[in-house]
Structures are given as C-alpha cells and as structure tokens.
Design a protein around this motif. Structure first.
Motif, short mmCIF file in Angstrom:
data_model
loop_
_atom_site.label_atom_id
_atom_site.label_comp_id
_atom_site.label_asym_id
_atom_site.label_seq_id
_atom_site.Cartn_x
_atom_site.Cartn_y
_atom_site.Cartn_z
N TRP A 145 0.91 -1.24 0.06
CA TRP A 145 0.01 0.02 -0.13
C TRP A 145 0.76 1.24 -0.06
O TRP A 145 2.15 1.28 0.87
N ASP A 148 -1.19 7.35 -0.28
CA ASP A 148 -2.58 7.82 -0.74
C ASP A 148 -3.32 6.79 -0.72
O ASP A 148 -4.64 6.87 -1.41
N ASP A 149 -3.17 5.70 -0.21
CA ASP A 149 -4.27 4.41 -0.30
C ASP A 149 -4.50 3.86 -1.24
O ASP A 149 -5.55 3.09 -1.65
N SER A 150 -3.75 4.03 -2.31
CA SER A 150 -3.55 3.17 -3.67
C SER A 150 -2.64 1.72 -3.27
O SER A 150 -1.89 1.91 -2.12
N ARG A 151 -2.74 0.94 -4.11
CA ARG A 151 -1.79 -0.17 -3.74
C ARG A 151 -1.55 -0.78 -5.11
O ARG A 151 -2.07 -0.80 -6.09
N PRO A 191 -6.86 4.49 -5.20
CA PRO A 191 -7.02 4.91 -3.75
C PRO A 191 -8.30 4.32 -3.09
O PRO A 191 -9.39 4.25 -3.95
N SER A 192 -8.26 3.41 -2.29
CA SER A 192 -9.57 3.00 -1.71
C SER A 192 -9.44 2.75 -0.02
O SER A 192 -8.19 2.39 0.28
N TRP A 193 -10.19 2.64 0.78
CA TRP A 193 -10.21 2.71 2.14
C TRP A 193 -11.77 2.15 2.57
O TRP A 193 -12.79 2.57 2.06
#
Length: 326
Positions: A145, A148-151, A191-193
């Motif tokens: 990860w 910026d919460d992308s992976r 990005p996701s969370w």
C-alpha cells in the motif's frame, strides 16, 4: 453488455456464502478473479459438484481456486502433484496455546515488529475436475500500500519446494505450465479505504480482536472453522505486528477444538508449532502453524479427510495451503 453479465453470472466471483457478500468491498482475491474473467472474455467452467467437497465454512474461498476443468497437455512434473500434508516431527513436545500465548506476550513487550498494511503470501490451491487428475496451482502474491491509499499487487507462479521446475497456472481458464517465477499479473489499484474489517486496522487486545474477526466473516458467535477462515482473511490484508500476533494467540487459546500437535517444518523451511482442528462431518482437517517464539501465524493448511474418487483425491491430499511472510 449481455455477454459480460452472463460471464459474471456463471463465474460468480462473489458467492452468496462468501464473507464479503453484501455492500462491502471485494477482497483482493475477488478483485483479481473479476479482472481475470473480464480479460478472458468467456466463462470459466468449474468442476461440477466442487462445493460438495467442502464441509467447512471455507467453501467460497476454495471453490474460487478450484475453478478450471483440467484438459490434457504436457506431462506433469512431480512439482505439480498434490502435496502431502505437513508431518509433525516424531516425539516432539506439543506446546499448549496458553503457554505459547505467554511467549507471544513477552515478545510483544519489545514493541516490534509493527503492524503493516499489505501481505506477502504463497499459496497452493488444488484444481479438480471430473475424471481428471488433480493438480496443484502454486503462486506467490505481494500487496503493498502507498501513502495515498492506492496499492500494487504482484502475482507470480512459483513453487519453492521445486525451484526451477515448471509451475501450473490457470490464469487463462485452463491450467498450463509456465516458468518458475513467471509474472501472472502486476496491478495497481486506485486509492480505496474502508472502516470495516478486514480493511480496517485490526485491534491488539484479545476481546476487540475476536469481535473484529467475527465481523470479518459476519458470524457471531464464531465457530473454530470460521475463526480460522477469519484469520486467513486478516492475514491476506495485513502483516501483523507483535502486539496483534500476541492478541491473536490469546483468542486462539480460548477456542475449543484446536489441539496442539507438536513441531513441524513449514513449506518454506521455517520451524513452527502445529495446532490441529479436525472438524466433524468429514469436511476437512485444518492445521495452523505458529512461530514457536512469537506466536505469529506462519501457515494454514486444509486437507481432505476422505477419498473423493470422482476428482482423483485421496484422504490426506492438501486442499489449500497458505504461507505468510513479512
């Protein structure tokens, strides 16, 4: 659009009994499977009746890996055969989970290592079809990860038991041999969370962690098989720190049915302590392998407890195995 809808209906990448059914996000495996299906442009035929082989609550996850109907092709290498289950070292002394929990607490007092989002795991999944020999599909997956919460996710075909030999993969819908270390996919996700387990950070106290695991598989109270399913889901999203590992051992120590079996060497050559759950109803046997010093989960193995002649499977063959690394 009609073709794509039919593709999704047949493939069912998110089965109704899966832990992520509902409004929650797909897990990594479901996302990868969906992406592969859309690339293939045609439905993947599953082995008829494969779900019947799974008496444990891990049904959905295993059906997703035992997908392809196997066809003839190049002769298989010994590396491609179904692996035998891990053997407990003769005359080794089983360590009760309560004792290991004390060691894990002492290791956690130093505060390192810390919890890290992402995973590094090697898996062995059994592919089955009527009238065809079963084959093992080994792969390694690394998820990292970014701030910026992308992976990113890298998946390669590899079997460390037999380095350099061909490895079977089913990325095209039909198992075919590829070179050891062949890159199956390299993907970057936006990005996701989510604040729901297992995407949310796991807590490091036993009571809170047990509630977190129950929410992960949407089952409360947790049975032992569902708890082990939840542990696998957790470790496919997070690399646990010392405090979280210690809390997890405490949760496991309070569970009924996990029997200390003795010392094993896991499939990556690491020493571990084995804890076995032999579920009722002939569904399968689960072996959890923990680090003997820190309590960290090293691996989880599921094996058949009875023969399944239609699929060429014998009691003791490995259904599914995961080995987690830092």
């Amino acid at each position: 659009m009609a073709d794509e809808l039919e593709l999704l209906r047949r493939a069912d990448p998110v089965p109704p009994d899966g832990p992520h059914f509902g409004d929650g996000p797909l897990d990594h495996r479901a996302e990868r499977r969906l992406e592969r299906l859309l690339r293939q442009g045609r439905p993947v035929r599953r082995a008829p009746g494969a779900r019947l082989l799974w008496g444990l609550a891990a049904t959905g996850a295993v059906v997703a890996t035992a997908t392809a109907a196997l066809v003839g092709g190049p002769s298989t290498q010994p590396a491609l055969a179904a692996p035998r289950p891990l053997a407990v070292r003769a005359h080794s002394v089983p360590v009760p989970l309560t004792q290991l929990a004390g060691l894990a607490d002492a290791a956690a007092a130093e505060g390192a290592p810390r919890l890290r989002r992402g995973t590094h795991v090697q898996t062995w999944s059994l592919g089955m079809a009527d009238g065809k020999p079963p084959v093992t599909l080994p792969e390694e997956r690394v998820v990292r990860w970014r701030a910026d919460d992308s992976r990113t996710e890298l998946v390669v075909a590899t079997d460390p038991r037999h380095p350099g030999r061909p490895v079977l993969t089913d990325t095209g819908g039909t198992p075919t041999p590829v070179a050891d270390g062949h890159v199956l996919s390299r993907t970057t996700y936006p990005p996701s969370w989510s604040d729901a387990p297992p995407q949310a950070p796991p807590p490091h106290t036993p009571a809170a962690l047990r509630a977190y695991l129950a929410e992960t598989v949407r089952t409360d109270p947790l049975s032992t098989p569902r708890l082990l399913d939840a542990v696998g889901e957790l470790l496919n999203h997070w690399t646990l720190g010392a405090r979280e590992s210690a809390a997890l051992v405490r949760v496991l120590a309070d569970e009924e049915g996990l029997r200390p079996a003795g010392q094993v060497t896991d499939r990556l050559g690491r020493p571990g302590q084995a804890y076995v759950y032999a579920g009722e109803g002939g569904g399968g046997r689960r072996m959890l392998i923990l680090d003997p010093r820190t309590g960290a989960v090293l691996g989880l193995e599921t094996t058949f407890t009875r023969d399944e002649p239609a699929y060429g499977v014998r009691a003791g063959d490995v259904m599914d195995y995961s080995a987690w690394m830092r």
